[in-house]
Design an enzyme around this catalytic site. Structure first.
Site, PDB file in Angstrom:
ATOM      1  NE  ARG A  95      -0.817   9.728  10.534  1.00  0.00           N
ATOM      2  CZ  ARG A  95      -1.049   8.427  10.729  1.00  0.00           C
ATOM      3  NH1 ARG A  95      -0.965   7.926  11.949  1.00  0.00           N
ATOM      4  NH2 ARG A  95      -1.364   7.643   9.714  1.00  0.00           N
TER       5      ARG A  95
ATOM      6  CE1 TYR B 117      -1.506  -1.979   5.523  1.00  0.00           C
ATOM      7  CE2 TYR B 117      -0.994  -1.074   7.676  1.00  0.00           C
ATOM      8  CZ  TYR B 117      -1.869  -1.728   6.821  1.00  0.00           C
ATOM      9  OH  TYR B 117      -3.100  -2.111   7.275  1.00  0.00           O
TER      10      TYR B 117
ATOM     11  N   GLY C  36      -2.337   0.570  15.853  1.00  0.00           N
ATOM     12  CA  GLY C  36      -3.531  -0.189  16.228  1.00  0.00           C
ATOM     13  C   GLY C  36      -3.151  -1.161  17.345  1.00  0.00           C
TER      14      GLY C  36
ATOM     15  NE  ARG D 277      31.355  22.042  -9.999  1.00  0.00           N
ATOM     16  CZ  ARG D 277      30.725  22.689 -10.981  1.00  0.00           C
ATOM     17  NH1 ARG D 277      29.598  22.210 -11.469  1.00  0.00           N
ATOM     18  NH2 ARG D 277      31.194  23.807 -11.472  1.00  0.00           N
TER      19      ARG D 277
ATOM     20  CB  SER E  95      51.376  31.426  -9.747  1.00  0.00           C
ATOM     21  OG  SER E  95      51.980  30.386  -9.036  1.00  0.00           O
TER      22      SER E  95
ATOM     23  CG  LEU F 200      -1.827  -1.196   1.415  1.00  0.00           C
ATOM     24  CD1 LEU F 200      -2.872  -0.897   2.489  1.00  0.00           C
ATOM     25  CD2 LEU F 200      -2.506  -1.600   0.109  1.00  0.00           C
TER      26      LEU F 200
HETATM   27  C1  UD1 Z   1      -1.818   1.269  10.108  1.00  0.00           C
HETATM   28  C2  UD1 Z   1      -2.779   0.264  10.755  1.00  0.00           C
HETATM   29  C3  UD1 Z   1      -2.419   0.125  12.233  1.00  0.00           C
HETATM   30  C4  UD1 Z   1      -0.985  -0.322  12.374  1.00  0.00           C
HETATM   31  C5  UD1 Z   1      -0.031   0.598  11.606  1.00  0.00           C
HETATM   32  C6  UD1 Z   1       1.330  -0.038  11.545  1.00  0.00           C
HETATM   33  C7  UD1 Z   1      -4.913   0.399   9.592  1.00  0.00           C
HETATM   34  C8  UD1 Z   1      -6.279   0.914   9.617  1.00  0.00           C
HETATM   35  N1  UD1 Z   1      -4.147   0.733  10.619  1.00  0.00           N
HETATM   36  O1  UD1 Z   1      -2.009   2.518  10.727  1.00  0.00           O
HETATM   37  O2  UD1 Z   1      -3.267  -0.834  12.864  1.00  0.00           O
HETATM   38  O3  UD1 Z   1      -0.644  -0.365  13.758  1.00  0.00           O
HETATM   39  O4  UD1 Z   1      -0.477   0.801  10.260  1.00  0.00           O
HETATM   40  O5  UD1 Z   1       2.251   0.830  10.986  1.00  0.00           O
HETATM   41  O6  UD1 Z   1      -4.551  -0.286   8.669  1.00  0.00           O
HETATM   42  N2  UD1 Z   1      -2.690   3.813   2.500  1.00  0.00           N
HETATM   43  C9  UD1 Z   1      -3.247   3.678   1.250  1.00  0.00           C
HETATM   44  N3  UD1 Z   1      -4.505   4.147   1.034  1.00  0.00           N
HETATM   45  C10 UD1 Z   1      -5.248   4.701   2.032  1.00  0.00           C
HETATM   46  C11 UD1 Z   1      -4.674   4.826   3.304  1.00  0.00           C
HETATM   47  C12 UD1 Z   1      -3.395   4.379   3.513  1.00  0.00           C
HETATM   48  O7  UD1 Z   1      -2.617   3.166   0.329  1.00  0.00           O
HETATM   49  O8  UD1 Z   1      -6.394   5.079   1.756  1.00  0.00           O
HETATM   50  C13 UD1 Z   1      -1.322   3.332   2.705  1.00  0.00           C
HETATM   51  C14 UD1 Z   1      -0.369   4.414   3.192  1.00  0.00           C
HETATM   52  O9  UD1 Z   1       0.299   5.038   2.105  1.00  0.00           O
HETATM   53  C15 UD1 Z   1       0.610   3.627   4.082  1.00  0.00           C
HETATM   54  C16 UD1 Z   1      -0.209   2.429   4.552  1.00  0.00           C
HETATM   55  O10 UD1 Z   1      -1.330   2.362   3.714  1.00  0.00           O
HETATM   56  O11 UD1 Z   1       1.715   3.187   3.330  1.00  0.00           O
HETATM   57  C17 UD1 Z   1      -0.661   2.565   6.007  1.00  0.00           C
HETATM   58  O12 UD1 Z   1      -1.425   3.744   6.161  1.00  0.00           O
HETATM   59  P1  UD1 Z   1      -1.206   4.705   7.398  1.00  0.00           P
HETATM   60  O13 UD1 Z   1      -2.120   5.854   7.243  1.00  0.00           O
HETATM   61  O14 UD1 Z   1       0.202   4.959   7.609  1.00  0.00           O
HETATM   62  O15 UD1 Z   1      -1.765   3.764   8.585  1.00  0.00           O
HETATM   63  P2  UD1 Z   1      -1.410   3.884  10.116  1.00  0.00           P
HETATM   64  O16 UD1 Z   1      -2.192   4.986  10.718  1.00  0.00           O
HETATM   65  O17 UD1 Z   1       0.041   3.915  10.291  1.00  0.00           O
HETATM   66 MG    MG Z   2       1.589   4.163   8.941  1.00  0.00          MG
END
Ligand code: UD1
Ligand code: MG
Length: 499
Positions: free
Chosen positions: A19, A105, A144, A335, A407, A12
């Protein structure tokens, strides 16, 4: 390590990175010279697991970054709107073919192929619907929480936690493997979270438990699964990665002075016996030979440094190749694919751009060489520069073997200084110098014998009469004209003349 069959991955990488509070997607930030999104993909590549990447926010840039850095089997899908991790995984459904789907992720850069292989092994042995990685942390903020009752699991996101649940230190790491059949039957059942309105992938864990399908919580060490949601977390994971590389090179015989101040990228290699000084940055595709010295606060980027070469403090070497026994700096800049031979000396405040320098040549003080080809045993005097740019294009300077450049020379390119020739100090050279010649390109010196005493007398007189500033200067000019009969001006302070 096993080679996983019947497994494919979904990564993902569509999230908005809110953030991070930056315009750029967090997945494009570098951690020791590799972008965040490439870390899980490289771990998959090592295991030969094909991947589908879910793109969304800055999709084109993230896709380009991935395509530029892997030849691995990676496909892409677009999540049009960022509605949560559950929705993101659902977007990839048309790509699911293998028996098991591994979900990673993109913001978990410290993950390793060993950890993934271990999870797959656990999953294949347990034959459960889901296996997912959990760990314990001192501060679970942002993660989570994993809640377990009688072997059944539920993940509660921080925003949904009761005050008591917030104290739980067991966390979901975002690393899962699931049977494709389970995913296909259940992903459509996910609903929007009541607090955030997002569709949470994690809800599938409780769903599987409610259906009495097996779920295994696979324990892993926290550092491998740190999630990166903020710039502070990025800094923390980079510290870990950097220390890992420094410790590795220490074990290979490299001495790091004040190791905590040194930056090193993932692809850098360093030969044994080398010394890396305080605050040095070794970046990109940099390879340092054996017994080298990299002085404090020097930056070396995408460069190859031969054995026994010494880079004195505060030097910047970029996209260049240095031979053996070379001396650089302090305060040198190289460079533009410069290529330096063996036993070359490049001293302080010397800039070298797109230039090759042959063995045993020297340019030791305050010089600029750009778009030049310098032969062997050449000496370039202090303050010499090449004028390589005519306002339209860059021109070449060729200095052949054994030439001696005096020089403070100005070499106006295109120009060739032939083998073994000399140029006189202070020359402006705009015509080719044939081999073995002496070229003098400067105005002749004038000499006025006995003049110093007269001038000094004038100065004393002016001082005595109390004339200062402009008055003194006018007076000096007037009197010096009469006193010497010389038709020109003598200024008191800079003692310049106009003939
Ligand atoms: C998520 C988990 C959490 C876990 C944590 C670990 C969920 C709901 N929560 O939280 O339980 O403890 O990761 O690091 O899954 N992304 C998408 N599409 C979206 C939203 C997010 O592709 O619509 C991708 C983001 O780019 C990221 C990953 O999913 O790479 C996780 O999303 P993020 O928002 O970081 O989730 P966390 O709040 O960290
Ligand atoms: Mg995350």
């Amino acid at each position: 390590m096993i080679t996983p069959h019947n497994t494919q991955a979904v990564v993902l990488a569509a999230g908005k990175s809110s953030r991070f509070k930056t315009k750029k997607s967090k997945l494009l930030f570098s951690i020791c010279g590799r972008t965040m999104v490439m870390y899980p993909l490289k771990a998959l590549e090592a295991l030969n697991i094909p991947a589908t990447v879910v793109l969304g926010h800055q999709a084109a840039q993230v896709q380009e970054e991935i395509q530029n850095h892997t030849k691995h089997d990676v496909q892409f899908v677009i999540q049009a709107e960022q509605k949560g991790t559950g929705d993101a995984v659902a977007t990839s459904q048309a790509h699911w073919k293998e028996e098991n789907i591994l979900i990673l992720y993109g913001d978990t850069p410290l993950i390793t192929s060993a950890l993934i292989a271990d999870l797959i092994k656990t999953h294949q042995t347990s034959k459960t619907a889901i296996s997912f990685c959990t760990t314990f942390v001192m501060d679970a903020t942002g993660y989570g929480r994993v809640i377990e009752h009688d072997g059944k699991f539920e993940i509660v996101e921080e925003k949904n936690c009761t005050p008591e649940q917030r104290h739980i230190t067991r966390i979901n790491t975002g690393v899962y493997i699931m049977k494709r059949s389970f995913l296909e039957q259940n992903i459509g059942k996910l609903t929007k979270n009541s607090v955030t309105g997002e569709v949470y992938f994690v809800d599938l864990i409780k769903m599987a438990c409610d259906q009495n399908l097996g779920v295994v919580a696979h324990p892993v060490a926290y550092d491998y699964v740190r999630g990166v949601n903020t710039l502070q977390e990025l800094w923390e994971v980079e510290q870990i990665k950097r220390s890992e590389f420094i410790k590795h090179w220490m074990s290979e015989g490299v001495r790091f002075e004040l190791a905590q101040s040194i930056h090193i990228d993932i692809d850098v290699t360093i030969g044994s016996g080398s010394f890396i000084g305080t605050g040095a940055h070794l970046m990109g595709d940099t390879h340092i030979g054996e017994e080298c010295f990299v002085g404090a606060f020097s930056i070396i980027e995408n460069s190859k440094i031969g054995n026994n070469t010494c880079i004195q403090p505060h030097s910047f070497v970029q996209d260049s190749t240095l031979g053996e026994d070379v001396q650089i700096g302090p305060f040198a800049r190289l460079r533009g694919n410069s290529v330096i031979g063996n036993d070359v000396q490049i001293g302080n405040f010397v800039e070298i751009k797109a230039t090759s320098i042959g063995d045993h040549s020297r340019t030791k003080h305050l010089s600029y060489l750009g778009d030049a080809t310098v032969g062997k045993n050449v000496n370039i005097g202090a303050g010499t520069i090449v004028c390589n740019y005519d306002g339209v294009k860059k021109n070449q300077t060729i200095i052949e073997d054994n030439a001696f450049i005096g020089s403070n020379n100005t070499l106006i390119a295109p120009v060739t200084i032939g083998k073994g020739s000399y140029t006189a100090g202070g020359s402006t050279i705009n015509e080719n110098v044939p081999a073995g010649s002496l070229a003098i390109g400067r105005s002749r010196q004038q000499l006025k014998e006995g003049y110093a005493e007269k001038m000094r007398a004038e100065l004393v007189k002016n001082h005595a009469c109390g004339c200062t500033g402009e008055d003194a200067e006018k007076k000096t000019v007037a009197t010096s004209e009469t006193a010497t009969g010389f038709k020109g001006a003598v200024k008191t302070n800079n003692i310049s003349e106009q003939a």
